[in-house]
Design an enzyme around this catalytic site. Structure first.
Site, PDB file in Angstrom:
ATOM      1  N   LEU A 105       0.826  -1.222   0.000  1.00  0.00           N
ATOM      2  CA  LEU A 105       0.000   0.000   0.000  1.00  0.00           C
ATOM      3  C   LEU A 105       0.856   1.268   0.000  1.00  0.00           C
ATOM      4  CD1 LEU A 105      -2.579  -1.268   2.624  1.00  0.00           C
ATOM      5  CD2 LEU A 105      -3.152  -0.603   0.264  1.00  0.00           C
TER       6      LEU A 105
ATOM      7  N   TYR B 191      -2.067   4.483  15.723  1.00  0.00           N
ATOM      8  CA  TYR B 191      -2.980   3.649  14.937  1.00  0.00           C
ATOM      9  C   TYR B 191      -4.365   4.302  14.846  1.00  0.00           C
ATOM     10  CZ  TYR B 191      -6.268  -0.214  14.144  1.00  0.00           C
ATOM     11  OH  TYR B 191      -7.302  -0.997  13.684  1.00  0.00           O
TER      12      TYR B 191
HETATM   13  P1  NAI Z   1      -4.680  -8.017  10.216  1.00  0.00           P
HETATM   14  O1  NAI Z   1      -3.484  -7.356  10.776  1.00  0.00           O
HETATM   15  O2  NAI Z   1      -4.890  -9.458  10.504  1.00  0.00           O
HETATM   16  O3  NAI Z   1      -4.694  -7.819   8.628  1.00  0.00           O
HETATM   17  C1  NAI Z   1      -4.213  -6.670   7.996  1.00  0.00           C
HETATM   18  C2  NAI Z   1      -3.557  -7.057   6.708  1.00  0.00           C
HETATM   19  O4  NAI Z   1      -2.996  -5.882   6.107  1.00  0.00           O
HETATM   20  C3  NAI Z   1      -2.397  -8.055   6.912  1.00  0.00           C
HETATM   21  O5  NAI Z   1      -2.642  -9.244   6.170  1.00  0.00           O
HETATM   22  C4  NAI Z   1      -1.183  -7.325   6.417  1.00  0.00           C
HETATM   23  O6  NAI Z   1      -0.256  -8.130   5.703  1.00  0.00           O
HETATM   24  C5  NAI Z   1      -1.791  -6.253   5.506  1.00  0.00           C
HETATM   25  N1  NAI Z   1      -0.883  -5.119   5.368  1.00  0.00           N
HETATM   26  C6  NAI Z   1      -0.152  -4.505   6.355  1.00  0.00           C
HETATM   27  N2  NAI Z   1       0.646  -3.568   5.823  1.00  0.00           N
HETATM   28  C7  NAI Z   1       0.418  -3.574   4.485  1.00  0.00           C
HETATM   29  C8  NAI Z   1       0.960  -2.847   3.405  1.00  0.00           C
HETATM   30  N3  NAI Z   1       1.902  -1.907   3.579  1.00  0.00           N
HETATM   31  N4  NAI Z   1       0.511  -3.122   2.159  1.00  0.00           N
HETATM   32  C9  NAI Z   1      -0.436  -4.079   1.963  1.00  0.00           C
HETATM   33  N5  NAI Z   1      -0.989  -4.797   2.945  1.00  0.00           N
HETATM   34  C10 NAI Z   1      -0.559  -4.543   4.201  1.00  0.00           C
HETATM   35  O7  NAI Z   1      -5.946  -7.163  10.670  1.00  0.00           O
HETATM   36  P2  NAI Z   1      -7.469  -7.623  10.734  1.00  0.00           P
HETATM   37  O8  NAI Z   1      -7.779  -7.972  12.134  1.00  0.00           O
HETATM   38  O9  NAI Z   1      -7.760  -8.581   9.660  1.00  0.00           O
HETATM   39  O10 NAI Z   1      -8.208  -6.238  10.441  1.00  0.00           O
HETATM   40  C11 NAI Z   1      -8.547  -5.844   9.117  1.00  0.00           C
HETATM   41  C12 NAI Z   1      -8.756  -4.345   9.100  1.00  0.00           C
HETATM   42  O11 NAI Z   1      -9.810  -3.989   9.972  1.00  0.00           O
HETATM   43  C13 NAI Z   1      -7.544  -3.525   9.529  1.00  0.00           C
HETATM   44  O12 NAI Z   1      -7.472  -2.346   8.758  1.00  0.00           O
HETATM   45  C14 NAI Z   1      -7.829  -3.178  10.963  1.00  0.00           C
HETATM   46  O13 NAI Z   1      -7.185  -1.969  11.334  1.00  0.00           O
HETATM   47  C15 NAI Z   1      -9.346  -3.044  10.927  1.00  0.00           C
HETATM   48  N6  NAI Z   1      -9.943  -3.349  12.216  1.00  0.00           N
HETATM   49  C16 NAI Z   1      -9.984  -4.643  12.668  1.00  0.00           C
HETATM   50  C17 NAI Z   1     -10.559  -4.939  13.867  1.00  0.00           C
HETATM   51  C18 NAI Z   1     -10.700  -6.343  14.350  1.00  0.00           C
HETATM   52  O14 NAI Z   1     -11.342  -6.539  15.385  1.00  0.00           O
HETATM   53  N7  NAI Z   1     -10.149  -7.354  13.673  1.00  0.00           N
HETATM   54  C19 NAI Z   1     -11.095  -3.878  14.748  1.00  0.00           C
HETATM   55  C20 NAI Z   1     -10.988  -2.548  14.171  1.00  0.00           C
HETATM   56  C21 NAI Z   1     -10.439  -2.312  12.952  1.00  0.00           C
HETATM   57  C1  15L Z   2      -8.579  -2.898  16.382  1.00  0.00           C
HETATM   58  O1  15L Z   2      -8.642  -1.841  15.784  1.00  0.00           O
HETATM   59  C2  15L Z   2      -7.572  -3.944  16.024  1.00  0.00           C
HETATM   60  O2  15L Z   2      -7.314  -3.963  14.641  1.00  0.00           O
HETATM   61  C3  15L Z   2      -7.968  -5.328  16.494  1.00  0.00           C
HETATM   62  O3  15L Z   2      -6.834  -6.164  16.404  1.00  0.00           O
HETATM   63  C4  15L Z   2      -8.505  -5.300  17.918  1.00  0.00           C
HETATM   64  O4  15L Z   2      -7.473  -4.899  18.798  1.00  0.00           O
HETATM   65  C5  15L Z   2      -9.663  -4.326  17.997  1.00  0.00           C
HETATM   66  O5  15L Z   2      -9.330  -3.045  17.495  1.00  0.00           O
HETATM   67  C6  15L Z   2     -10.205  -4.138  19.412  1.00  0.00           C
HETATM   68  O6  15L Z   2     -10.299  -3.012  19.867  1.00  0.00           O
HETATM   69  O7  15L Z   2     -10.573  -5.152  20.019  1.00  0.00           O
END
Ligand code: NAI
Ligand code: 15L
Length: 284
Positions: A68, A152
């Site tokens: 990205l 973040y």
């Molecule tokens: P994750 O960390 O498992 O997945 C994020 C993905 O983005 C990873 O596969 C990583 O390789 C990729 N990534 C990181 N840097 C990159 C770059 N420079 N270029 C391309 N790809 C890149 O996170 P998750 O849990 O799957 O979350 C998905 C999205 O939702 C994230 O943006 C996160 O901030 C957001 N989010 C997730 C929450 C959750 O509860 N899982 C809560 C709030 C937000």
């Molecule tokens: C987020 O934004 C993170 O991506 C996820 O890994 C969790 O920490 C989540 O918030 C949370 O607040 O539980």
């Protein structure tokens, strides 16, 4: 088309090509199989290293490696896509320099490419950490002051501002989903309030992608949990009606020892994120 048919068209609508960034992450991996009904072709992308060995899940999928932080590569990734679900980036609190590349530059590259290629709709995976410094006894909505709880959370706040700007200036529509916690289970007390099931996320995504006239909408991504800190009144036009609840995890979670009364995990909506850092490379 009758008004009623038009109103319900979102339920069966499909894009020709949809882009999913962050496809190798925790949420992306669970989401992939659910996107076949959203588009004829789904381009699933993540860092090249993360996509190594990932094969298309069917004829509808195209697999792509893309950083990205690389503007030209993001432009090529977005070309030909009608809509984007932008999950990619650093997803936890980290030093600013890491957040800058993936999340700050990354979201700019996504929106510039969206403008250049006429993308109709972006879903921005924002986070509850945009408002993490509110107390757990406060109830807030999308119009309340942002109180990011780290670099973040700041990057997600910036992403929401970027979304608003690209709508006001160029008409690119976005739904920013301030996701609570999307994990298979709520594993602690805080998550009893913030948890969101994958089924509810899928429902919200379908509405966010296909309901007409969203402009830039901010919605908290949560299930119908008994305890909640967030009020989605400003996103009522999406009609999001969560079906699941963290209640099923309650007994297991409440058997855990209580955190100290002044521990941020028990007092602040952002929990432990509010106490991370500082990340100071100049410190002795
Ligand atoms: P994750 O960390 O498992 O997945 C994020 C993905 O983005 C990873 O596969 C990583 O390789 C990729 N990534 C990181 N840097 C990159 C770059 N420079 N270029 C391309 N790809 C890149 O996170 P998750 O849990 O799957 O979350 C998905 C999205 O939702 C994230 O943006 C996160 O901030 C957001 N989010 C997730 C929450 C959750 O509860 N899982 C809560 C709030 C937000
Ligand atoms: C987020 O934004 C993170 O991506 C996820 O890994 C969790 O920490 C989540 O918030 C949370 O607040 O539980």
């Amino acid at each position: 088309m009758s008004a009623e048919t038009e109103r319900d068209a979102w339920q069966s609508a499909r894009f020709s090509r949809l882009l999913l960034t962050g496809a190798a992450g925790g949420v992306g991996r669970q989401l992939r199989p659910r996107l076949a009904s959203f588009a004829e072709r789904v381009r699933v992308a993540d860092l090249a290293a993360a996509m190594q060995g990932v094969t298309p899940a069917g004829a509808h999928e195209e697999v792509l490696g893309c950083d990205l932080a690389d503007r030209a590569a993001v432009d090529a990734m977005v070309a030909g896509c009608e809509a984007i679900i932008h999950l990619g980036g650093v997803s936890v609190e980290r030093p600013f320099e890491e957040i800058l590349e993936a999340n700050i530059k990354g979201v700019f590259h996504i929106y510039e490419a969206a403008r250049r290629h006429g993308v109709k709709r972006v879903i921005f995976a924002s986070s509850n950490h945009v408002t993490g410094f509110y107390r757990q006894d406060e109830r807030i909505d999308a119009h309340d002051l942002k109180r990011p709880d780290g670099y973040y959370g700041l990057s997600k706040s910036y992403g929401e501002d970027m979304a608003q700007f690209y709508f006001d200036r160029y008409g690119v529509e976005t739904v920013s989903i301030r996701i609570g916690s999307i994990f298979p289970e709520a594993t602690n007390r805080r998550m009893l309030a913030s948890w969101m099931s994958m089924d509810d996320f899928e429902q919200l995504l379908r509405r966010a992608l296909f309901i007409a006239g969203v402009g830039h909408t901010i919605v908290y991504g949560m299930s119908a949990n008994a305890k909640t800190w967030w009020d989605n009144r400003h996103a009522a036009h999406l009609g999001y009606a969560p079906k699941d609840s963290s209640e099923i995890f309650c007994a297991k979670v409440e058997a855990q020892p209580q955190p100290a009364a002044d521990d941020p995990v028990a007092t602040l909506q952002g929990g432990a994120f509010t106490a991370a850092g500082p990340f100071d490379p100049l410190a002795d």
